[in-house]
Design a protein around this motif. Structure first.
Motif, PDB file in Angstrom:
ATOM      1  N   GLY A  72       0.817  -1.213   0.000  1.00 27.27           N
ATOM      2  CA  GLY A  72       0.000   0.000   0.000  1.00 27.27           C
ATOM      3  C   GLY A  72       0.848   1.259   0.000  1.00 27.27           C
ATOM      4  N   ASN A  73       1.888   1.287   0.839  1.00 29.92           N
ATOM      5  CA  ASN A  73       2.801   2.442   0.856  1.00 29.92           C
ATOM      6  C   ASN A  73       3.547   2.581  -0.463  1.00 29.92           C
ATOM      7  OD1 ASN A  73       2.062   3.063   3.467  1.00 29.92           O
ATOM      8  ND2 ASN A  73       3.744   1.917   4.391  1.00 29.92           N
ATOM      9  N   TYR A  74       3.940   1.433  -1.052  1.00 33.84           N
ATOM     10  CA  TYR A  74       4.645   1.482  -2.333  1.00 33.84           C
ATOM     11  C   TYR A  74       3.769   2.098  -3.413  1.00 33.84           C
ATOM     12  CZ  TYR A  74       6.723  -0.176  -6.693  1.00 33.84           C
ATOM     13  OH  TYR A  74       7.238  -0.243  -7.962  1.00 33.84           O
ATOM     14  N   LEU A  75       2.505   1.646  -3.495  1.00 28.44           N
ATOM     15  CA  LEU A  75       1.608   2.183  -4.513  1.00 28.44           C
ATOM     16  C   LEU A  75       1.382   3.674  -4.306  1.00 28.44           C
ATOM     17  CD1 LEU A  75      -0.353   1.780  -6.882  1.00 28.44           C
ATOM     18  CD2 LEU A  75      -2.124   1.261  -5.201  1.00 28.44           C
ATOM     19  N   LEU A  76       1.102   4.080  -3.076  1.00 27.24           N
ATOM     20  CA  LEU A  76       0.846   5.490  -2.811  1.00 27.24           C
ATOM     21  C   LEU A  76       2.073   6.344  -3.104  1.00 27.24           C
ATOM     22  CD1 LEU A  76      -0.996   7.706  -1.691  1.00 27.24           C
ATOM     23  CD2 LEU A  76      -0.164   7.124   0.607  1.00 27.24           C
ATOM     24  N   THR A  77       3.237   5.896  -2.626  1.00 21.51           N
ATOM     25  CA  THR A  77       4.455   6.678  -2.801  1.00 21.51           C
ATOM     26  C   THR A  77       4.846   6.782  -4.265  1.00 21.51           C
ATOM     27  OG1 THR A  77       5.205   5.938  -0.626  1.00 21.51           O
ATOM     28  CG2 THR A  77       6.846   6.918  -2.064  1.00 21.51           C
ATOM     29  N   VAL A  78       4.852   5.638  -4.962  1.00 23.76           N
ATOM     30  CA  VAL A  78       5.247   5.640  -6.369  1.00 23.76           C
ATOM     31  C   VAL A  78       4.256   6.437  -7.211  1.00 23.76           C
ATOM     32  CG1 VAL A  78       5.554   4.153  -8.380  1.00 23.76           C
ATOM     33  CG2 VAL A  78       6.566   3.514  -6.205  1.00 23.76           C
ATOM     34  N   THR A  79       2.965   6.362  -6.881  1.00 20.86           N
ATOM     35  CA  THR A  79       1.977   7.147  -7.625  1.00 20.86           C
ATOM     36  C   THR A  79       2.216   8.634  -7.459  1.00 20.86           C
ATOM     37  OG1 THR A  79       0.330   5.379  -7.374  1.00 20.86           O
ATOM     38  CG2 THR A  79      -0.487   7.578  -7.931  1.00 20.86           C
ATOM     39  N   VAL A  80       2.464   9.078  -6.230  1.00 19.06           N
ATOM     40  CA  VAL A  80       2.738  10.501  -5.998  1.00 19.06           C
ATOM     41  C   VAL A  80       4.006  10.925  -6.725  1.00 19.06           C
ATOM     42  CG1 VAL A  80       3.321  12.193  -4.224  1.00 19.06           C
ATOM     43  CG2 VAL A  80       1.501  10.537  -3.806  1.00 19.06           C
ATOM     44  N   ILE A  81       5.062  10.107  -6.651  1.00 21.50           N
ATOM     45  CA  ILE A  81       6.316  10.444  -7.330  1.00 21.50           C
ATOM     46  C   ILE A  81       6.118  10.523  -8.834  1.00 21.50           C
ATOM     47  CG2 ILE A  81       8.634   9.592  -7.854  1.00 21.50           C
ATOM     48  CD1 ILE A  81       8.753   8.491  -5.021  1.00 21.50           C
ATOM     49  N   ASN A  82       5.404   9.562  -9.411  1.00 20.12           N
ATOM     50  CA  ASN A  82       5.201   9.544 -10.859  1.00 20.12           C
ATOM     51  C   ASN A  82       4.314  10.695 -11.318  1.00 20.12           C
ATOM     52  OD1 ASN A  82       6.770   7.284 -10.907  1.00 20.12           O
ATOM     53  ND2 ASN A  82       5.089   5.850 -11.152  1.00 20.12           N
ATOM     54  N   ILE A  83       3.336  11.075 -10.496  1.00 10.90           N
ATOM     55  CA  ILE A  83       2.542  12.263 -10.827  1.00 10.90           C
ATOM     56  C   ILE A  83       3.441  13.492 -10.855  1.00 10.90           C
ATOM     57  CG2 ILE A  83       0.735  13.797  -9.965  1.00 10.90           C
ATOM     58  CD1 ILE A  83      -0.776  11.353  -9.009  1.00 10.90           C
ATOM     59  N   GLY A  84       4.359  13.575  -9.882  1.00 13.85           N
ATOM     60  CA  GLY A  84       5.305  14.688  -9.892  1.00 13.85           C
ATOM     61  C   GLY A  84       6.179  14.683 -11.124  1.00 13.85           C
ATOM     62  N   VAL A  85       6.650  13.492 -11.537  1.00  9.20           N
ATOM     63  CA  VAL A  85       7.452  13.404 -12.759  1.00  9.20           C
ATOM     64  C   VAL A  85       6.629  13.826 -13.976  1.00  9.20           C
ATOM     65  CG1 VAL A  85       8.622  11.787 -14.311  1.00  9.20           C
ATOM     66  CG2 VAL A  85       9.002  11.646 -11.855  1.00  9.20           C
ATOM     67  N   GLY A  86       5.359  13.398 -14.024  1.00 13.80           N
ATOM     68  CA  GLY A  86       4.505  13.799 -15.148  1.00 13.80           C
ATOM     69  C   GLY A  86       4.254  15.289 -15.186  1.00 13.80           C
ATOM     70  N   ILE A  87       4.010  15.896 -14.023  1.00 14.65           N
ATOM     71  CA  ILE A  87       3.784  17.347 -13.980  1.00 14.65           C
ATOM     72  C   ILE A  87       5.043  18.093 -14.407  1.00 14.65           C
ATOM     73  CG2 ILE A  87       3.332  19.299 -12.435  1.00 14.65           C
ATOM     74  CD1 ILE A  87       1.490  17.466 -10.845  1.00 14.65           C
ATOM     75  N   GLU A  96      14.962  12.016  -9.798  1.00 19.10           N
ATOM     76  CA  GLU A  96      13.939  11.175  -9.167  1.00 19.10           C
ATOM     77  C   GLU A  96      14.483   9.800  -8.819  1.00 19.10           C
ATOM     78  OE1 GLU A  96      11.472   7.752  -9.432  1.00 19.10           O
ATOM     79  OE2 GLU A  96      12.225   8.557 -11.324  1.00 19.10           O
ATOM     80  N   GLY A  97      15.248   9.187  -9.734  1.00 19.70           N
ATOM     81  CA  GLY A  97      15.717   7.838  -9.515  1.00 19.70           C
ATOM     82  C   GLY A  97      16.849   7.717  -8.517  1.00 19.70           C
ATOM     83  N   HIS A  98      17.688   8.764  -8.408  1.00 19.43           N
ATOM     84  CA  HIS A  98      18.865   8.675  -7.558  1.00 19.43           C
ATOM     85  C   HIS A  98      18.710   9.377  -6.212  1.00 19.43           C
ATOM     86  CE1 HIS A  98      20.630   7.535 -11.426  1.00 19.43           C
ATOM     87  NE2 HIS A  98      21.622   6.988 -10.745  1.00 19.43           N
ATOM     88  N   PRO A 107       1.723  19.224 -24.443  1.00 21.52           N
ATOM     89  CA  PRO A 107       2.509  18.923 -23.235  1.00 21.52           C
ATOM     90  C   PRO A 107       1.736  18.109 -22.200  1.00 21.52           C
ATOM     91  CG  PRO A 107       1.867  21.241 -23.280  1.00 21.52           C
ATOM     92  CD  PRO A 107       1.501  20.672 -24.611  1.00 21.52           C
ATOM     93  N   ALA A 108       0.395  18.287 -22.127  1.00 22.58           N
ATOM     94  CA  ALA A 108      -0.386  17.517 -21.154  1.00 22.58           C
ATOM     95  C   ALA A 108      -0.337  16.028 -21.468  1.00 22.58           C
ATOM     96  CB  ALA A 108      -1.832  18.012 -21.138  1.00 22.58           C
ATOM     97  N   GLY A 109      -0.488  15.681 -22.728  1.00 18.87           N
ATOM     98  CA  GLY A 109      -0.420  14.273 -23.102  1.00 18.87           C
ATOM     99  C   GLY A 109       0.954  13.676 -22.863  1.00 18.87           C
ATOM    100  N   LEU A 110       2.005  14.447 -23.166  1.00 21.75           N
ATOM    101  CA  LEU A 110       3.358  13.953 -22.924  1.00 21.75           C
ATOM    102  C   LEU A 110       3.627  13.792 -21.423  1.00 21.75           C
ATOM    103  CD1 LEU A 110       5.337  16.029 -25.588  1.00 21.75           C
ATOM    104  CD2 LEU A 110       4.777  13.597 -25.662  1.00 21.75           C
ATOM    105  N   GLY A 111       3.097  14.706 -20.613  1.00 19.90           N
ATOM    106  CA  GLY A 111       3.249  14.572 -19.166  1.00 19.90           C
ATOM    107  C   GLY A 111       2.526  13.345 -18.635  1.00 19.90           C
ATOM    108  N   ALA A 112       1.300  13.103 -19.129  1.00 19.21           N
ATOM    109  CA  ALA A 112       0.558  11.910 -18.702  1.00 19.21           C
ATOM    110  C   ALA A 112       1.271  10.637 -19.141  1.00 19.21           C
ATOM    111  CB  ALA A 112      -0.857  11.951 -19.281  1.00 19.21           C
TER     112      ALA A 112
END
Length: 370
Positions: free
Chosen positions: A224-239, A306-308, A253-258
């Motif tokens: 559960g923590n992994y899904l929540l954390t990774v989702t928030v991080i990936n949303i940040g990467v998309g934004i 993000e990765g490092h 740019p919106a489509g490329l961010g998504a």
């Protein structure tokens, strides 16, 4: 008469029992029974992998639903504490997640459909941009000629489109797989509490029950923590990717961010694929190669940070994942089940590490530190 060492008499023994030889035999490193056990375990592992590979149409939706259901079960427990029946909460959660996924797919599909209708035009533009490599290719041809290689002029042919239909067929699950996934997901979330109780009470020993309870609790919390954390991080990467594309002037740019947020759920492969997409789109959209690669290079910087720094700092506090283990798990599950296997590689690795920590604790016999 000469008496051999093995024939010497024991003190006080009148029957002449010979002493044992002083050089006792050392036991083999691996006994025959251990070798048979290892061989049977290896054969069992090969059989399990073969079944998972050839029965992918059944096991992939079921495993995907079980992993996703374990990740989403805390949300169902939260709704249940607020007075929402668990079955209704499971349906609402699945509808909400499906709506979010459909929204992301809609953002991604719009530019894909637009660009797919302009493939011949875009291909001609990209081929024209690649003429800048004519001089390096000519030098390479001269070098080949000097060392006695082929006189044929190398070229950079554009990829043909015959791969599109097989790729879409590979990536698109059948309707039966979709139905199996959603049915299993809803039923798993709705009955997860009863399943937990049944798995725990299946053991008669109290210590085994407590161990099973701890394992299930840790798997649920960590996933559960992994899904929540990774989702928030990936949303940040998309934004961040969408903002970079908008500032540089990339189309949609919106489509490329998504797309960047969605692909970032797949370790290693997703960021590389997004880098290639941004590079191709940039080369087509901008007149110069430098301008076309700006968005891809900026995305590379975002994913590097993000990765490092971001992801290891946040996820590493909960459950550290070895980089080699992540890569091997990614390669194995991608080979076994394709892109969905790549998405499942990290959650399944987390489950494996939790099982290892509880079933093979650190106070078990270990090799000496050298």
């Amino acid at each position: 008469m000469r008496v051999l060492p093995s024939e010497r008499l024991l003190p006080g023994n009148n029957e002449g029992t010979p002493l044992p030889d002083s050089h006792s035999e050392l036991p083999p490193v691996i006994r025959r029974t251990e070798f048979v056990a290892y061989a049977l375990a290896g054969l069992l592992l090969i059989a399990v992998v073969a079944v998972l590979y050839f029965a992918k149409a059944f096991f992939l939706p079921v495993v995907m639903a079980v992993v996703a259901g374990t990740m989403l079960s805390p949300a169902a427990s939260f709704l249940e504490r607020r007075g929402v029946p668990r079955a209704l909460g499971a349906v609402l959660i699945v509808i909400a997640v499906t709506a979010v996924v459909a929204f992301v797919i809609a953002l991604i599909a719009a530019p894909v459909l637009e660009w797919s209708s302009r493939l011949p035009e875009l291909g001609a533009q990209l081929k024209e941009k690649l003429h800048v490599f004519d001089r390096p290719l000519a030098l390479w041809k001269e070098l080949q000629t000097m060392v006695g290689g082929s006189d044929g002029m190398p070229s950079l042919p554009l990829p043909k489109m015959e791969w599109v239909q097989p790729t879409l067929e590979f990536l698109s699950p059948t309707f039966a797989e979709f139905l199996l996934f959603f049915a299993t997901l809803i039923l798993f979330i709705a009955s997860w509490r009863d399943l937990r109780r049944a798995m725990i009470m299946n053991f008669g020993d109290r210590d085994a029950r407590l161990r099973t309870l701890r394992i299930l609790n840790e798997i649920e919390v960590h996933l559960g923590n992994y899904l929540l954390t990774v989702t928030v991080i990936n949303i940040g990467v998309g934004i961040a990717t969408g903002i970079v594309c908008a500032v540089i002037g990339m189309p949609n740019p919106a489509g490329l961010g998504a797309l960047a947020a969605a692909l970032n759920f797949i370790p290693i492969i997703g960021p590389i694929a997004m880098f290639v997409v941004l590079a191709v789109v940039g080369l087509v959209a901008f007149p110069t190669i430098g301008g076309g690669l700006m968005a891809a290079l900026a995305f590379g910087g975002v994913t590097f940070m993000e990765g490092h720094f971001v992801t290891p700092t946040i996820i590493g506090r909960r459950l550290s994942l070895n980089a080699l283990a992540v890569f091997i798990a990614l390669a194995f599950w991608t080979w076994l089940w394709g892109p969905m296997g790549a998405f499942l590689s990290s959650p399944l690795l987390i489950v494996g590490l939790i099982l290892k920590e509880h079933l093979l604790p650190e106070n078990s016999p270990q090799l000496p530190q050298g």
